[in-house]
Design a protein around this motif. Structure first.
Motif, PDB file in Angstrom:
ATOM      1  N   ASN A 188       1.110  -1.170  -0.230  1.00  0.00           N
ATOM      2  CA  ASN A 188       0.112  -0.235   0.062  1.00  0.00           C
ATOM      3  C   ASN A 188       1.060   0.967   0.216  1.00  0.00           C
ATOM      4  N   ASP A 189       1.140   1.984  -1.177  1.00  0.00           N
ATOM      5  CA  ASP A 189       1.441   3.412  -0.737  1.00  0.00           C
ATOM      6  C   ASP A 189      -0.152   4.339  -1.527  1.00  0.00           C
ATOM      7  N   ASN A 190       0.943   5.859  -1.561  1.00  0.00           N
ATOM      8  CA  ASN A 190      -0.085   6.338  -2.213  1.00  0.00           C
ATOM      9  C   ASN A 190      -1.188   6.688  -2.941  1.00  0.00           C
ATOM     10  N   LYS A 191      -0.579   5.489  -3.938  1.00  0.00           N
ATOM     11  CA  LYS A 191      -1.227   5.618  -5.435  1.00  0.00           C
ATOM     12  C   LYS A 191      -1.801   4.199  -5.901  1.00  0.00           C
ATOM     13  N   TYR A 192      -1.058   3.613  -4.887  1.00  0.00           N
ATOM     14  CA  TYR A 192      -1.673   1.443  -5.525  1.00  0.00           C
ATOM     15  C   TYR A 192      -1.886   0.970  -3.912  1.00  0.00           C
ATOM     16  N   ARG A 193      -2.522  -0.498  -4.048  1.00  0.00           N
ATOM     17  CA  ARG A 193      -2.791  -0.962  -3.820  1.00  0.00           C
ATOM     18  C   ARG A 193      -2.466  -2.270  -3.784  1.00  0.00           C
ATOM     19  N   VAL A 194      -1.837  -3.612  -3.363  1.00  0.00           N
ATOM     20  CA  VAL A 194      -1.924  -4.374  -3.592  1.00  0.00           C
ATOM     21  C   VAL A 194      -2.530  -6.105  -2.510  1.00  0.00           C
ATOM     22  N   ASP A 195      -3.456  -6.830  -2.639  1.00  0.00           N
ATOM     23  CA  ASP A 195      -3.468  -7.539  -1.658  1.00  0.00           C
ATOM     24  C   ASP A 195      -3.775  -9.016  -2.290  1.00  0.00           C
ATOM     25  N   PHE A 196      -2.941  -9.641  -1.679  1.00  0.00           N
ATOM     26  CA  PHE A 196      -2.588 -11.278  -2.201  1.00  0.00           C
ATOM     27  C   PHE A 196      -2.637 -12.262  -1.082  1.00  0.00           C
ATOM     28  N   ILE A 197      -3.910 -12.657  -1.155  1.00  0.00           N
ATOM     29  CA  ILE A 197      -5.038 -13.040  -0.348  1.00  0.00           C
ATOM     30  C   ILE A 197      -5.107 -14.602  -0.508  1.00  0.00           C
TER      31      ILE A 197
ATOM     32  N   HIS B 187      -8.163 -21.342  -1.664  1.00  0.00           N
ATOM     33  CA  HIS B 187      -7.924 -20.139  -3.049  1.00  0.00           C
ATOM     34  C   HIS B 187      -7.241 -18.883  -3.099  1.00  0.00           C
ATOM     35  N   ILE B 188      -6.691 -18.932  -3.515  1.00  0.00           N
ATOM     36  CA  ILE B 188      -5.315 -18.073  -4.157  1.00  0.00           C
ATOM     37  C   ILE B 188      -6.406 -17.198  -4.594  1.00  0.00           C
ATOM     38  N   LYS B 189      -6.184 -15.729  -3.829  1.00  0.00           N
ATOM     39  CA  LYS B 189      -6.767 -14.465  -4.931  1.00  0.00           C
ATOM     40  C   LYS B 189      -5.848 -13.448  -4.947  1.00  0.00           C
ATOM     41  N   PHE B 190      -5.680 -12.852  -5.887  1.00  0.00           N
ATOM     42  CA  PHE B 190      -4.716 -11.025  -6.056  1.00  0.00           C
ATOM     43  C   PHE B 190      -6.021 -10.121  -6.432  1.00  0.00           C
ATOM     44  N   GLU B 191      -5.434  -8.756  -5.897  1.00  0.00           N
ATOM     45  CA  GLU B 191      -6.541  -7.655  -6.426  1.00  0.00           C
ATOM     46  C   GLU B 191      -5.455  -6.121  -6.665  1.00  0.00           C
ATOM     47  N   PHE B 192      -5.660  -5.853  -7.066  1.00  0.00           N
ATOM     48  CA  PHE B 192      -4.158  -4.605  -7.417  1.00  0.00           C
ATOM     49  C   PHE B 192      -5.798  -2.979  -8.107  1.00  0.00           C
ATOM     50  N   THR B 193      -5.509  -1.953  -7.476  1.00  0.00           N
ATOM     51  CA  THR B 193      -6.266  -1.081  -6.813  1.00  0.00           C
ATOM     52  C   THR B 193      -4.945   0.113  -7.507  1.00  0.00           C
ATOM     53  N   ASN B 194      -5.515   0.734  -8.651  1.00  0.00           N
ATOM     54  CA  ASN B 194      -4.916   1.861  -9.178  1.00  0.00           C
ATOM     55  C   ASN B 194      -6.219   3.159  -8.165  1.00  0.00           C
ATOM     56  N   LYS B 195      -5.471   4.029  -7.192  1.00  0.00           N
ATOM     57  CA  LYS B 195      -6.297   4.821  -6.641  1.00  0.00           C
ATOM     58  C   LYS B 195      -7.080   5.509  -6.558  1.00  0.00           C
ATOM     59  N   ALA B 196      -6.493   6.128  -8.003  1.00  0.00           N
ATOM     60  CA  ALA B 196      -7.202   7.190  -8.933  1.00  0.00           C
ATOM     61  C   ALA B 196      -8.380   6.614  -9.385  1.00  0.00           C
TER      62      ALA B 196
ATOM     63  N   ILE C  73       4.747 -10.423  -7.045  1.00  0.00           N
ATOM     64  CA  ILE C  73       5.408  -8.517  -6.817  1.00  0.00           C
ATOM     65  C   ILE C  73       5.558  -8.722  -8.029  1.00  0.00           C
ATOM     66  N   LYS C  74       5.635  -9.239  -9.432  1.00  0.00           N
ATOM     67  CA  LYS C  74       6.086  -8.813 -10.410  1.00  0.00           C
ATOM     68  C   LYS C  74       4.733  -7.787 -11.092  1.00  0.00           C
ATOM     69  N   LEU C  75       3.895  -8.691 -10.954  1.00  0.00           N
ATOM     70  CA  LEU C  75       2.642  -7.723 -10.512  1.00  0.00           C
ATOM     71  C   LEU C  75       2.480  -6.085 -10.180  1.00  0.00           C
TER      72      LEU C  75
ATOM     73  N   GLN D 109       1.209  -0.624 -12.136  1.00  0.00           N
ATOM     74  CA  GLN D 109       1.305   0.354 -12.194  1.00  0.00           C
ATOM     75  C   GLN D 109       1.703   0.983 -12.821  1.00  0.00           C
ATOM     76  N   ASN D 110       1.875   0.566 -14.446  1.00  0.00           N
ATOM     77  CA  ASN D 110       2.029   1.256 -15.406  1.00  0.00           C
ATOM     78  C   ASN D 110       0.292   0.508 -15.853  1.00  0.00           C
ATOM     79  N   THR D 111      -0.116   2.004 -16.829  1.00  0.00           N
ATOM     80  CA  THR D 111      -1.507   1.646 -17.309  1.00  0.00           C
ATOM     81  C   THR D 111      -1.707   1.309 -18.412  1.00  0.00           C
ATOM     82  N   GLU D 112      -0.612   1.074 -19.460  1.00  0.00           N
ATOM     83  CA  GLU D 112      -0.942   0.188 -21.252  1.00  0.00           C
ATOM     84  C   GLU D 112      -0.730  -0.800 -20.529  1.00  0.00           C
ATOM     85  N   LEU D 113      -0.088  -1.437 -19.261  1.00  0.00           N
ATOM     86  CA  LEU D 113       0.015  -2.808 -19.186  1.00  0.00           C
ATOM     87  C   LEU D 113      -1.317  -3.239 -18.229  1.00  0.00           C
TER      88      LEU D 113
END
Length: 213
Positions: free
Chosen positions: A34-43, A56-65, A138-140, A145-149
């Motif tokens: 978690n930082d001021n721009k992004y959040r990642v949850d690996f569950i 059940h392994i889950k993944f969530e990526f959040t671009n806060k904007a 970790i790679k994801l 964080q690259n919006t094109e990706l």
């Protein structure tokens, strides 16, 4: 057995994830970046099932904007459809089925993200797979964080939710919304009619907002 499995997972990948910027919760079921721009949850969603455990392994990526703008327009659509707006935020990308992402990264790990373990010893035999998943997460964290990706991943995981996120990202980046919608329309051509209509309505809300800026 649930707690023992979570502790063993932490023994296997806890240091690896910590070095990658992730911090575990007290239960060791969630590793968060978690930082001021992004959040990642690996569950690691582990549930006791009589004499076994279901993983059940889950993944969530959040671009806060993106999260903020998507919530605004998603709730506008909900109200338009006479539904209730949501008070909570939602991630930009959710992964519960890993087949597409694993293939994208040339990894062959069959069905491990949704798996039964009959014993702790059986779980310990999967050490390499936990390490591979953690390396990937970790790679994801960095890639997305690259919006094109991020757009590429949203289109790859092409449910209605992710396609709406894709349109919203195009709106935020002041890209050609019509072009973005045509891409979404082609991908969703076999969707149920009400889902296609929701995507169209979401797109039209974004176009209306763009016209008033």
């Amino acid at each position: 057995m649930k707690n023992e499995i979570l502790k063993e997972i932490n023994t296997i990948v806890g240091k690896q994830l910590l070095n990658g910027g992730f911090k575990p919760n007290k239960a060791l079921s969630l590793y968060k970046y978690n930082d001021n721009k992004y959040r990642v949850d690996f569950i690691f969603d582990i549930k006791n099932r009589q004499d076994s455990c279901l993983q059940h392994i889950k993944f969530e990526f959040t671009n806060k904007a993106l999260e903020k703008v998507f919530k605004e327009f998603d709730n506008k659509l909900r109200v338009k459809n006479e539904g209730e707006p949501l008070s909570f935020n939602r991630p930009s990308l959710e992964i519960t089925d890993w087949k597409i992402i694993l293939k994208k990264h040339n990894l062959v790990i069959n069905d491990f993200w949704f798996h039964h373990f009959d014993s702790l010893n059986a779980m310990k035999q999967s050490e390499k797979k936990y390490i591979q998943f953690s390396d990937l997460v970790i790679k994801l964290k960095k890639e997305l964080q690259n919006t094109e990706l991020l757009k590429e991943y949203l289109l790859d995981n092409d449910n209605e939710y992710h396609l709406s996120q894709y349109l919203c990202l195009a709106y935020i980046n002041t890209e050609n919304l019509e072009e973005a919608y045509q891409k979404v329309k082609e991908i969703s051509k076999d969707y149920l009619d009400h889902l296609k209509q929701d995507l169209k309505d979401f797109y039209e809300l974004l176009e209306e907002a763009k016209a008033t800026v």
